[in-house]
Design an enzyme around this catalytic site. Structure first.
Site, PDB file in Angstrom:
ATOM      1  N   GLU A 106      -4.352  -9.029   0.896  1.00  0.00           N
ATOM      2  CA  GLU A 106      -4.886  -8.628   2.200  1.00  0.00           C
ATOM      3  C   GLU A 106      -6.399  -8.613   2.085  1.00  0.00           C
ATOM      4  O   GLU A 106      -6.956  -7.978   1.187  1.00  0.00           O
ATOM      5  CB  GLU A 106      -4.349  -7.251   2.590  1.00  0.00           C
TER       6      GLU A 106
ATOM      7  N   GLU B 124       0.817  -1.217   0.000  1.00  0.00           N
ATOM      8  CA  GLU B 124       0.000   0.000   0.000  1.00  0.00           C
ATOM      9  C   GLU B 124       0.846   1.260   0.000  1.00  0.00           C
ATOM     10  O   GLU B 124       0.545   2.239   0.685  1.00  0.00           O
ATOM     11  CB  GLU B 124      -0.965  -0.014   1.193  1.00  0.00           C
TER      12      GLU B 124
END
Length: 608
Positions: free
Chosen positions: A280, A205
């Site tokens: 995720e 991210e």
């Protein structure tokens, strides 16, 4: 010389299977030299998840015929293949990734590594059906990889949580230009002999995840050092990462949460042949043993309902992610956020501004979250650790544990009823009952009376629900079926008042090496030995003999009792004490627990 041996679970070389061709090097003082050599192992025993066979290359350095140093390099032999439509293949057989993301801390013990504590975590994850670990979001401790090699886990080995643009002040971006290549090279060279490592990750991210040039640069560094494993990256903007073309440089596409546009990318010429993995997923939040009927979140106690239907705006329930995986069966699998609760980040009661990063590409969501964060700051929530874990900070499974176990280990008979059945304030009122099971249908009974038989539809239903059960004290019993036969049974009873403590330990012996730990659970029970679910008495611990208390915990994310304290309230019927033997001592020590008005308990730990 380097000889090759089979390696047992205790790291002892056994049967010799070959030797590398001997190399002679002349090494000048303060210099380094390299030699390349090889050997063939005929009919090798392959490393896999059920039989993680390992070998060791034992290198001996001799000077004038005398051995002056010996170095052991454990390794394993296996094949890996990542396909766009047939998933991940280990030794030629498809293996769906049933993974968990895990922070590096060990709860009450803090961040420093302890092998016995880490092994306890991995044993629990293995029992649940977890077969892969994502080291989020940093390089793992070598001890983790060694345990993964021995126990049969696949590892997503992750390097960075920031590139050139940081998420916080003094983030890795401040040293990225100078250190990123050095750190990547060090990571790959250190870990590339571990058979458990099967994917390299260059980030998670990161704000600059659409940077095409930088993504390729990092991926190329990894491939230069190890061309045998794929490179991935965890994208919380997977559509932007693919749209920009940055993800073209990856071997495996890592998607964090957002699969809405997956069909589009499955036909895109750039990505139709690129394997995709849920790097995720879920981010379901819950507090062990807490159940709310009018709201999922309780801002009076700062706890979260354990019906497993609460999650932040970017997340989903386990059931929803299971449906996504069923909808796109070509996906390699998923990494759930997270296996264990961890210190910090108590979302949704987290006022940390890094929460805004989850919606950096959606201004409307960011604005909505800014308002929520401002409200949280005013209320000053006491939460100090996460609610994401399938297992709480103390190592006690939440209800979700049995959801994943049912789905990930379908051949193991499992049935789990929730909630508990102590609701004296709700006599005559509705208490929804949910059941996790690896069966396909189940019949629920309350005090012997059938409340109906229900069936799950494959790929759609991942729990059985009876949402109109009118509470009456007594016994809840579910009989689950598979292929028309009884598969698993679970029973939950209304308990009496708490009267005594009950102790159990994960092991009954410990090494006197100052680091080998024993985890002792104390249950608060009634006269019949049933755990009293909402009991929270203060429990005091002591040691008789050559042992000592290391820490205590109870899994309550709002507790500020120091972990080093020798007394702690139970949380919903459970409390943990971590102990060890004093260094160099022999014999045994006794762990004792007492609580005012309750019968105490003790357990002996033998020193070996």
């Amino acid at each position: 010389t380097t000889d090759l041996y089979e390696l047992d679970i205790n790291d002892i070389p056994k049967v010799k299977v070959g030797s590398l061709i001997t190399s002679t090097l002349e090494i000048k003082p303060n210099s380094t030299e390299e030699a390349e050599t090889h050997s063939i192992i005929n009919n090798p025993k392959l490393w896999d998840l059920k039989t993680p066979n390992r070998y060791v290359a034992q290198t001996k350095v001799s000077v004038d015929g005398k051995v002056v140093d010996t170095y052991n390099t454990p390794f394993g032999i296996r094949t890996i293949e990542f396909t766009p439509r047939n998933g991940f293949l280990l030794n030629g057989k498809r293996v769906e990734i049933f993974g968990t993301c895990n922070h590096h801390d060990l709860g009450a013990l803090g961040a420093a590594i302890n092998t016995s504590a880490l092994k306890r975590q991995l044993v629990m994850l293995k029992e649940m059906g977890c077969n892969s670990l994502r080291t989020s979001h940093n390089p793992p401790a070598p001890e983790l990889l060694e345990l993964a090699d021995k126990m049969g886990f696949l590892v997503w080995d992750e390097a960075f949580d920031a590139w050139k643009i940081g998420k916080k002040k003094l983030d890795y971006n401040t040293i990225f230009d100078e250190w990123h290549e050095k750190d990547l090279v060090a990571l790959v060279r250190r870990d590339r002999n571990n058979p458990s490592v099967f994917i390299w990750s260059i980030g998670n991210e990161v704000p600059d995840q659409q940077n095409v040039k930088l993504t390729k640069e990092l991926a190329d560094i990894v491939r230069r050092e190890d061309p045998t494993r794929p490179v991935s990256n965890g994208y919380n903007d997977p559509d932007g990462g693919r749209g920009s073309g940055a993800a073209v440089a990856l071997d495996v596409m890592g998607v964090n949460y957002f699969f809405d546009q997956q069909p589009k990318w499955d036909i895109d010429p750039r990505y139709k042949n690129k394997p995709t993995l849920g790097s995720e997923t879920a981010s379901t939040v819950s507090s062990r043993g807490e159940y709310f009927f009018d709201n999922k979140f309780d801002k009076a106690s700062w706890q979260i309902s354990s019906y497993d239907e609460a999650f932040p705006d970017w997340g989903c329930s386990p059931d929803t992610q299971f449906r996504t995986n069923a909808k796109y069966p070509h996906l390699l699998g998923e990494y759930v956020w997270t296996g264990f609760d961890y210190l910090g980040e108590p979302t949704p009661y987290n006022s940390d501004e890094t929460n805004l990063l989850n919606f950096r590409t959606d201004p409307s969501k960011q604005k909505e979250l800014e308002i929520k964060l401002a409200e949280l700051e005013k209320n000053n929530p006491p939460s100090r650790s996460s609610y994401f874990g399938i297992i709480d900070l103390a190592g006690f499974p939440k209800d979700r544990y049995y959801s994943y176990k049912s789905h990930w280990r379908p051949d193991v008979p499992t049935a789990h009823i929730l909630p508990h059945w102590n609701w004296s304030e709700r006599v005559g009122k509705v208490v929804p009952v949910h059941v996790y099971t690896s069966g396909t249908e189940g019949e629920l009974f309350l005090n012997g009376k059938s409340l109906g038989r229900k069936k799950m539809e494959a790929g759609k239903d991942f729990r059985l629900t009876w949402n109109d059960v009118v509470y009456a004290p007594g016994e809840l019993r579910v009989v689950c079926y598979k292929n028309g036969k009884i598969w698993a049974i679970d029973i939950v009873k209304t308990t009496g008042k708490e009267t005594k403590l009950k102790m159990s330990a994960d092991r009954t012996e410990a090494l006197a090496d100052d680091v080998d730990l024993v985890f002792v659970t104390v249950d608060i029970t009634d006269n019949n030995g049933l755990v009293v679910p909402r009991s929270k008495p203060l429990v005091k611990f002591s040691i008789e003999g050559p042992g000592e208390i290391v820490a205590t915990d109870n899994g309550d994310a709002t507790s500020f009792v120091p972990f080093q304290s020798t007394e702690r309230p139970a949380y919903n019927g459970k409390v943990l004490v971590i102990v060890k033997a004093k260094k160099g001592q022999k014999g045994q020590f006794i762990v004792k627990a007492e609580s005012a008005g309750l019968q105490g308990a003790s357990i002996p730990i033998r020193i070996k």
